[in-house]
Design an enzyme around this catalytic site. Structure first.
Site, PDB file in Angstrom:
ATOM      1  N   THR A 176       0.817  -1.215   0.000  1.00  0.00           N
ATOM      2  CA  THR A 176       0.000   0.000   0.000  1.00  0.00           C
ATOM      3  C   THR A 176       0.852   1.267   0.000  1.00  0.00           C
ATOM      4  O   THR A 176       1.939   1.293   0.589  1.00  0.00           O
ATOM      5  CB  THR A 176      -0.908   0.003   1.257  1.00  0.00           C
ATOM      6  OG1 THR A 176      -1.434   1.311   1.456  1.00  0.00           O
ATOM      7  CG2 THR A 176      -0.132  -0.363   2.514  1.00  0.00           C
ATOM      8  N   TYR A 179      -2.844  -1.207   9.946  1.00  0.00           N
ATOM      9  CA  TYR A 179      -2.940  -1.782   8.590  1.00  0.00           C
ATOM     10  C   TYR A 179      -1.649  -1.565   7.820  1.00  0.00           C
ATOM     11  O   TYR A 179      -1.046  -2.499   7.303  1.00  0.00           O
ATOM     12  CB  TYR A 179      -4.129  -1.153   7.851  1.00  0.00           C
ATOM     13  CG  TYR A 179      -4.075  -1.371   6.360  1.00  0.00           C
ATOM     14  CD1 TYR A 179      -4.305  -2.631   5.825  1.00  0.00           C
ATOM     15  CD2 TYR A 179      -3.777  -0.318   5.485  1.00  0.00           C
ATOM     16  CE1 TYR A 179      -4.224  -2.839   4.458  1.00  0.00           C
ATOM     17  CE2 TYR A 179      -3.703  -0.526   4.131  1.00  0.00           C
ATOM     18  CZ  TYR A 179      -3.930  -1.791   3.619  1.00  0.00           C
ATOM     19  OH  TYR A 179      -3.839  -1.991   2.264  1.00  0.00           O
TER      20      TYR A 179
END
Ligand code: UDP
Length: 325
Positions: free
Chosen positions: A117, A141
């Site tokens: 990400t 995350y």
């Protein structure tokens, strides 16, 4: 030889499965269907319902299907949820991924593609972001994703394994042929929400912040069509199969669009004004996130085909009309 796609019943995974099947690759999907949908996979890939963390199962799947490469999408992806349930995120994204890697090492699978990400980068890093930009993830995350990146690097140093890490910017849109799209149970993303407003399923779109240091005051992101992102995985796979060294790729177009520009695109597509409500910034949202895609273009020959924002919105809209009618 076949490709094991974990999380192949999810949003980006299912588009990648279709892209692989379109060119005749053999694919086996492993998905626990916690957020994915069986129907998104279609019938051209084998499907196994189960856990990535189940090393025995993964070992059997690799053996029975002659898997030579793994594309690992499975994981938890909702940033605010990761803040309130960090241990679940470390379980699903780190502990389970470690088991998957162990099964790959044990079975001699030597090519691994990993979904990472743009949120691994430091918030104050200069834009656009290159692969070498400083990293400083904030949410559980993002930290769980960077941990897996490190684990992969270490495993590749110790074992005959090469990897490609793909760092996604703002993924959006749906399969132009309507075979897959976003099915998130918690729609938080801008384009998905804007489309739900266009369809009257949400009364108005919140614009989170109009005082950012950006040209029109709203947040700027690099929106990338999921079909172009799926294709990036195929190119990374081909490169690894061709002997390429391990590396990471930032996956975006290098183009920033503001929230207002996205709203304008939705209005062009639906031919009327979209009800919006301007409000304060959402906690943790940086003003701008834009990729520098030079590496993926130069090394993999990646050529975006679906960058037109109106076409992205139109594909998301037609998927949403079809899904959950
Ligand atoms: N955003 C917004 N309204 C929404 C959802 C998002 O204004 O209902 C803004 C958000 O503040 C950010 C951009 O749209 O500037 C993209 O947010 P999204 O949640 O799609 O992706 P993120 O960049 O947070 O991963």
């Amino acid at each position: 030889m076949s490709i094991l796609v974990t999380g192949g019943a999810g949003y980006i995974g299912s588009h990648t499965v279709h892209a692989l099947a379109d060119r005749g690759d053999k694919v086996v999907v492993l998905d626990n269907l916690s957020t994915g949908q069986r129907s998104l996979v279609g019938d051209r890939a084998d499907f196994v319902e189960g856990e990535v963390a189940d090393q025995g199962l993964v070992g059997r799947v690799i053996g029975e299907h002659g898997v030579d490469s793994v594309i690992h999408f499975a994981g938890s992806i909702v940033v605010p949820e990761s803040v309130t349930e960090p241990l679940r995120y470390y379980d699903n994204n780190v502990v389970a991924s470690r088991a998957l890697l162990a099964a790959c090492v044990a079975a001699g699978v030597s090519r691994f593609i990993f979904s990472s990400t743009a949120t691994v980068f430091a918030e104050d890093a200069p834009q656009p972001l290159a692969e070498t930009s400083p990293k400083a993830p904030i949410s559980p995350y993002a930290r769980s994703k960077l941990m897996m990146e490190w684990m992969l690097e270490d495993v590749a140093r110790a074992h005959p394994m090469r990897y490609a890490i793909l760092r996604y910017f703002n993924v959006c849109g749906a399969d132009p042929e309507g075979r897959a799209g976003q099915v998130s149970p918690i729609p938080t993303h801008l384009i998905k929400r804007a489309v739900l407003v266009a369809l009257g399923r949400i009364p108005y779109l919140d614009i989170f912040g109009t005082d950012f240091p950006t040209p029109d005051g709203t947040g700027v992101r690099d929106y990338i069509h999921v079909a172009d992102l799926a294709n990036a995985h195929l190119l990374a796979l081909d490169a690894l199969r061709g002997g390429a060294e391990s590396t990471s790729y930032n996956c975006g177009y290098g183009r920033g669009l503001s929230v207002r520009e996205v709203v304008a695109a939705v209005e062009r597509v639906i031919g009327r004004a979209l009800p919006v409500r301007e409000g304060p910034r959402r906690a943790g949202d940086p003003p701008t996130l834009i990729a520098d895609p030079s590496r993926i273009k130069a090394e993999l020959g990646w050529k975006p085909q679906h960058a037109d924002i109106d076409a992205i919105v139109a594909s998301a809209l037609s998927w949403e009309r079809r899904f959950n009618r």
